[in-house]
Design a protein around this motif. Structure first.
Motif, PDB file in Angstrom:
ATOM      1  N   SER A  29      73.839 -19.920 -10.850  1.00 36.55           N
ATOM      2  CA  SER A  29      72.727 -18.969 -10.869  1.00 36.55           C
ATOM      3  C   SER A  29      73.188 -17.527 -11.049  1.00 36.55           C
ATOM      4  O   SER A  29      72.388 -16.645 -11.375  1.00 36.55           O
ATOM      5  N   ASN A  30      74.481 -17.284 -10.796  1.00 32.25           N
ATOM      6  CA  ASN A  30      75.034 -15.924 -10.873  1.00 32.25           C
ATOM      7  C   ASN A  30      74.338 -14.977  -9.899  1.00 32.25           C
ATOM      8  O   ASN A  30      74.260 -13.771 -10.129  1.00 32.25           O
ATOM      9  N   VAL A  31      73.833 -15.543  -8.789  1.00 33.57           N
ATOM     10  CA  VAL A  31      73.025 -14.751  -7.871  1.00 33.57           C
ATOM     11  C   VAL A  31      73.811 -13.596  -7.242  1.00 33.57           C
ATOM     12  O   VAL A  31      73.257 -12.534  -6.958  1.00 33.57           O
ATOM     13  N   LYS A  32      75.108 -13.773  -7.067  1.00 36.54           N
ATOM     14  CA  LYS A  32      75.900 -12.716  -6.432  1.00 36.54           C
ATOM     15  C   LYS A  32      75.971 -11.466  -7.307  1.00 36.54           C
ATOM     16  O   LYS A  32      76.187 -10.369  -6.794  1.00 36.54           O
ATOM     17  N   ASP A  33      75.793 -11.652  -8.612  1.00 33.32           N
ATOM     18  CA  ASP A  33      75.757 -10.510  -9.512  1.00 33.32           C
ATOM     19  C   ASP A  33      74.333 -10.058  -9.810  1.00 33.32           C
ATOM     20  O   ASP A  33      74.082  -8.887 -10.073  1.00 33.32           O
ATOM     21  N   GLU A  34      73.383 -11.009  -9.786  1.00 30.03           N
ATOM     22  CA  GLU A  34      71.979 -10.679 -10.073  1.00 30.03           C
ATOM     23  C   GLU A  34      71.369  -9.810  -8.972  1.00 30.03           C
ATOM     24  O   GLU A  34      70.532  -8.943  -9.237  1.00 30.03           O
ATOM     25  N   VAL A  35      71.778 -10.066  -7.732  1.00 28.25           N
ATOM     26  CA  VAL A  35      71.221  -9.329  -6.590  1.00 28.25           C
ATOM     27  C   VAL A  35      72.134  -8.169  -6.244  1.00 28.25           C
ATOM     28  O   VAL A  35      73.316  -8.345  -5.961  1.00 28.25           O
ATOM     29  N   GLY A  36      71.584  -6.995  -6.268  1.00 23.37           N
ATOM     30  CA  GLY A  36      72.356  -5.815  -5.918  1.00 23.37           C
ATOM     31  C   GLY A  36      71.985  -5.303  -4.543  1.00 23.37           C
ATOM     32  O   GLY A  36      71.426  -6.030  -3.710  1.00 23.37           O
ATOM     33  N   LYS A  37      72.264  -4.040  -4.305  1.00 22.37           N
ATOM     34  CA  LYS A  37      71.996  -3.437  -3.004  1.00 22.37           C
ATOM     35  C   LYS A  37      70.605  -2.815  -2.920  1.00 22.37           C
ATOM     36  O   LYS A  37      70.235  -2.269  -1.893  1.00 22.37           O
ATOM     37  N   ARG A  38      69.824  -2.882  -4.004  1.00 24.83           N
ATOM     38  CA  ARG A  38      68.449  -2.385  -4.011  1.00 24.83           C
ATOM     39  C   ARG A  38      67.526  -3.583  -4.237  1.00 24.83           C
ATOM     40  O   ARG A  38      67.546  -4.209  -5.297  1.00 24.83           O
ATOM     41  N   VAL A  39      66.735  -3.911  -3.238  1.00 19.93           N
ATOM     42  CA  VAL A  39      65.888  -5.106  -3.285  1.00 19.93           C
ATOM     43  C   VAL A  39      64.443  -4.688  -3.513  1.00 19.93           C
ATOM     44  O   VAL A  39      63.877  -3.905  -2.732  1.00 19.93           O
ATOM     45  N   PRO A  40      63.799  -5.205  -4.575  1.00 15.25           N
ATOM     46  CA  PRO A  40      62.444  -4.769  -4.918  1.00 15.25           C
ATOM     47  C   PRO A  40      61.346  -5.613  -4.275  1.00 15.25           C
ATOM     48  O   PRO A  40      61.500  -6.826  -4.111  1.00 15.25           O
ATOM     49  N   PHE A  41      60.247  -4.955  -3.955  1.00 17.06           N
ATOM     50  CA  PHE A  41      59.059  -5.621  -3.415  1.00 17.06           C
ATOM     51  C   PHE A  41      57.815  -5.036  -4.074  1.00 17.06           C
ATOM     52  O   PHE A  41      57.748  -3.830  -4.337  1.00 17.06           O
ATOM     53  N   GLU A  42      56.835  -5.885  -4.310  1.00 13.37           N
ATOM     54  CA  GLU A  42      55.488  -5.431  -4.610  1.00 13.37           C
ATOM     55  C   GLU A  42      54.718  -5.403  -3.291  1.00 13.37           C
ATOM     56  O   GLU A  42      55.034  -6.178  -2.376  1.00 13.37           O
ATOM     57  N   ILE A  43      53.717  -4.541  -3.181  1.00 17.01           N
ATOM     58  CA  ILE A  43      52.876  -4.504  -1.991  1.00 17.01           C
ATOM     59  C   ILE A  43      51.434  -4.751  -2.417  1.00 17.01           C
ATOM     60  O   ILE A  43      50.910  -4.079  -3.304  1.00 17.01           O
ATOM     61  N   PHE A  44      50.815  -5.741  -1.815  1.00 18.18           N
ATOM     62  CA  PHE A  44      49.486  -6.202  -2.200  1.00 18.18           C
ATOM     63  C   PHE A  44      48.420  -5.149  -1.942  1.00 18.18           C
ATOM     64  O   PHE A  44      48.307  -4.617  -0.831  1.00 18.18           O
ATOM     65  N   GLN A  45      47.657  -4.825  -2.983  1.00 14.88           N
ATOM     66  CA  GLN A  45      46.512  -3.908  -2.923  1.00 14.88           C
ATOM     67  C   GLN A  45      46.868  -2.500  -2.439  1.00 14.88           C
ATOM     68  O   GLN A  45      46.018  -1.768  -1.936  1.00 14.88           O
ATOM     69  N   GLU A  46      48.138  -2.124  -2.583  1.00 11.16           N
ATOM     70  CA  GLU A  46      48.580  -0.765  -2.307  1.00 11.16           C
ATOM     71  C   GLU A  46      49.498  -0.331  -3.450  1.00 11.16           C
ATOM     72  O   GLU A  46      50.228  -1.146  -4.003  1.00 11.16           O
ATOM     73  N   GLU A  47      49.453   0.946  -3.789  1.00 10.62           N
ATOM     74  CA  GLU A  47      50.328   1.488  -4.821  1.00 10.62           C
ATOM     75  C   GLU A  47      51.064   2.697  -4.286  1.00 10.62           C
ATOM     76  O   GLU A  47      50.462   3.555  -3.623  1.00 10.62           O
ATOM     77  N   PHE A  48      52.364   2.752  -4.571  1.00  8.43           N
ATOM     78  CA  PHE A  48      53.174   3.866  -4.084  1.00  8.43           C
ATOM     79  C   PHE A  48      54.037   4.408  -5.222  1.00  8.43           C
ATOM     80  O   PHE A  48      54.816   3.672  -5.824  1.00  8.43           O
ATOM     81  N   ASP A  49      53.847   5.677  -5.500  1.00  9.01           N
ATOM     82  CA  ASP A  49      54.615   6.355  -6.528  1.00  9.01           C
ATOM     83  C   ASP A  49      54.944   7.753  -6.014  1.00  9.01           C
ATOM     84  O   ASP A  49      54.053   8.603  -5.922  1.00  9.01           O
ATOM     85  N   PRO A  50      56.185   8.002  -5.615  1.00 11.50           N
ATOM     86  CA  PRO A  50      57.347   7.131  -5.780  1.00 11.50           C
ATOM     87  C   PRO A  50      57.315   5.942  -4.819  1.00 11.50           C
ATOM     88  O   PRO A  50      56.599   5.974  -3.809  1.00 11.50           O
ATOM     89  N   PRO A  51      58.110   4.899  -5.135  1.00  7.80           N
ATOM     90  CA  PRO A  51      58.133   3.712  -4.273  1.00  7.80           C
ATOM     91  C   PRO A  51      58.643   4.021  -2.874  1.00  7.80           C
ATOM     92  O   PRO A  51      59.392   4.976  -2.659  1.00  7.80           O
ATOM     93  N   LEU A  52      58.204   3.209  -1.931  1.00  8.43           N
ATOM     94  CA  LEU A  52      58.663   3.324  -0.546  1.00  8.43           C
ATOM     95  C   LEU A  52      60.133   2.933  -0.437  1.00  8.43           C
ATOM     96  O   LEU A  52      60.684   2.254  -1.302  1.00  8.43           O
ATOM     97  N   GLY A  53      60.742   3.321   0.688  1.00  6.27           N
ATOM     98  CA  GLY A  53      62.113   2.938   0.964  1.00  6.27           C
ATOM     99  C   GLY A  53      62.221   1.725   1.846  1.00  6.27           C
ATOM    100  O   GLY A  53      63.299   1.153   2.020  1.00  6.27           O
ATOM    101  N   ASP A  54      61.089   1.311   2.422  1.00  7.49           N
ATOM    102  CA  ASP A  54      61.050   0.081   3.222  1.00  7.49           C
ATOM    103  C   ASP A  54      59.611  -0.410   3.268  1.00  7.49           C
ATOM    104  O   ASP A  54      58.666   0.394   3.161  1.00  7.49           O
TER     105      ASP A  54
END
Length: 235
Positions: free
Chosen positions: A204-229
């Motif tokens: 799967s090459n997951v160790k290279d695919e996953v970095g130190k920045r993990v993305p999330f969508e948030i349901f029915q909320e929008e944030f620009d710029p994105p949240l940090g947690d």
């Protein structure tokens, strides 16, 4: 705050969100994991020459290793049928998740994004059921969970692994959780817990695919710029 991750299989927590989970724990949040199946249907059982029941028992022990490595606040592994969630009455799945949510009362509930990243049917069912439960709890006036977040994948270029992954568009990502070196090492150590899955991890090459920045969508909320947690702006 309390964060509850709900995924269908063992290793779902480690194939991506583990760096974020480690970072959230380091920041003082309580991080819990609910896994719907024991992952007994994996093809790895044929390589090992064992039954589904034996495979499920092995994968449960591997998950216990992950619980310790990540330092989770709590973990529960259910015994719904692996690769068979689509055949179940969704209300049955929703019911067992609801019981867990009502007992824990998490601030944030997390599951897969709508595309399931890998597109695996159990991932898609989990997304739909968790989202419906969240909406139902909101309609009932419950004060928990206060937010629904979707773990997702983002890559502008095609990945190098054996498996095709689906990404969210950059504009759909509402949060990037930043992991440090220690968090990332816990992610690698968690993957190492899955001794029976090392070939899959390599393919799967997951160790290279996953970095130190993990993305999330948030349901029915929008944030620009994105949240940090995924807990930000809930106070």
């Amino acid at each position: 705050m309390k964060i509850l991750y709900v995924f269908p299989h063992p290793d779902d927590e480690s194939f991506g969100p583990a760096p974020a989970m480690a970072a959230q724990l380091r920041k003082g949040h309580e991080v819990y994991l609910l896994t719907l199946t024991k992952g007994e249907a994996t093809k790895q059982r044929f390589r090992l020459g064992i039954t589904k029941k034996e495979m499920g028992a092995i994968r449960f022990k591997e998950m216990q290793c992950v619980e310790e490595v990540l330092g989770l606040s709590g973990m529960e592994v259910l015994d719904l049928p692996d690769s068979g969630l689509k055949e179940l009455d969704p209300q049955r799945i929703e019911g067992v998740i609801r019981d867990h949510v009502e007992s824990l009362k998490p601030d944030v509930l997390v599951t897969y994004a709508v595309h399931g990243i890998s597109g695996f049917e159990d991932h898609l069912v989990s997304h739909a059921v968790v989202k419906r439960l969240y909406c139902d709890l909101k309609r009932a006036g419950k004060q928990y969970p206060r937010r629904l977040a979707f773990f997702t994948h983002f890559n502008e270029e095609e990945g190098q692994g054996k498996f095709k992954l689906s990404s969210s568009a950059e504009g759909e990502i509402d949060c990037w959780v930043e992991a440090n070196d220690e968090d990332y090492q816990k992610f690698l150590d968690a993957l190492d817990c899955y001794e029976t899955y090392q070939q899959v991890i390599e393919d799967s090459n997951v160790k290279d695919e996953v970095g130190k920045r993990v993305p999330f969508e948030i349901f029915q909320e929008e944030f620009d710029p994105p949240l940090g947690d995924i807990t930000d702006q809930l106070d």
